[in-house]
Motif scaffolding. Structure first.
Motif, short mmCIF file in Angstrom:
data_model
loop_
_atom_site.label_atom_id
_atom_site.label_comp_id
_atom_site.label_asym_id
_atom_site.label_seq_id
_atom_site.Cartn_x
_atom_site.Cartn_y
_atom_site.Cartn_z
N ARG A 117 77.81 50.81 48.09
CA ARG A 117 78.52 49.46 48.11
C ARG A 117 79.66 49.52 47.22
O ARG A 117 80.91 49.10 47.82
CB ARG A 117 77.22 48.62 47.89
N GLN B 287 83.32 48.82 48.50
CA GLN B 287 84.28 47.87 47.79
C GLN B 287 85.72 48.33 47.44
O GLN B 287 86.64 47.77 47.65
CB GLN B 287 83.46 47.33 46.70
N ASP C 176 75.21 42.48 44.23
CA ASP C 176 74.71 42.56 45.57
C ASP C 176 75.12 41.22 46.22
O ASP C 176 74.96 40.23 45.98
CB ASP C 176 73.40 43.01 45.63
#
Length: 79
Positions: free
Chosen positions: A31, A35, A78
């Motif tokens: 993740r 990003q 998250d």
């Protein structure tokens, strides 16, 4: 051997420390990688004629910006 570009104000070792800090602060390595890539891509296409920032690659700028924002949980948290 540490390479230092006078325009960047940051050497490769410092950049790697920042990358490690981002990865360690995130619960999900994939993740945070996505990003950083998305921020670099967005930055690149926001203003392609940005001459002042032309000497720094978007991915380096994204890493530096995001590592500076580690205190903001929404950056690496998250969703």
């Amino acid at each position: 051997m540490t390479l230092r570009n006078p325009h960047l104000g940051i050497d490769n070792d410092e950049l790697m420390r920042r990358v490690e800090a981002l990865i360690n602060a995130s619960k999900n390595r994939y993740r945070i990688t996505v990003q950083v890539a998305n921020r670099a891509k967005r930055r690149r296409y926001d203003d392609p004629n940005d001459v002042e920032e032309g000497w720094m690659k978007p991915i380096r700028r994204a890493i530096i910006e995001m590592s500076d924002e580690l205190t903001e949980p929404e950056i690496i948290g998250d969703e």
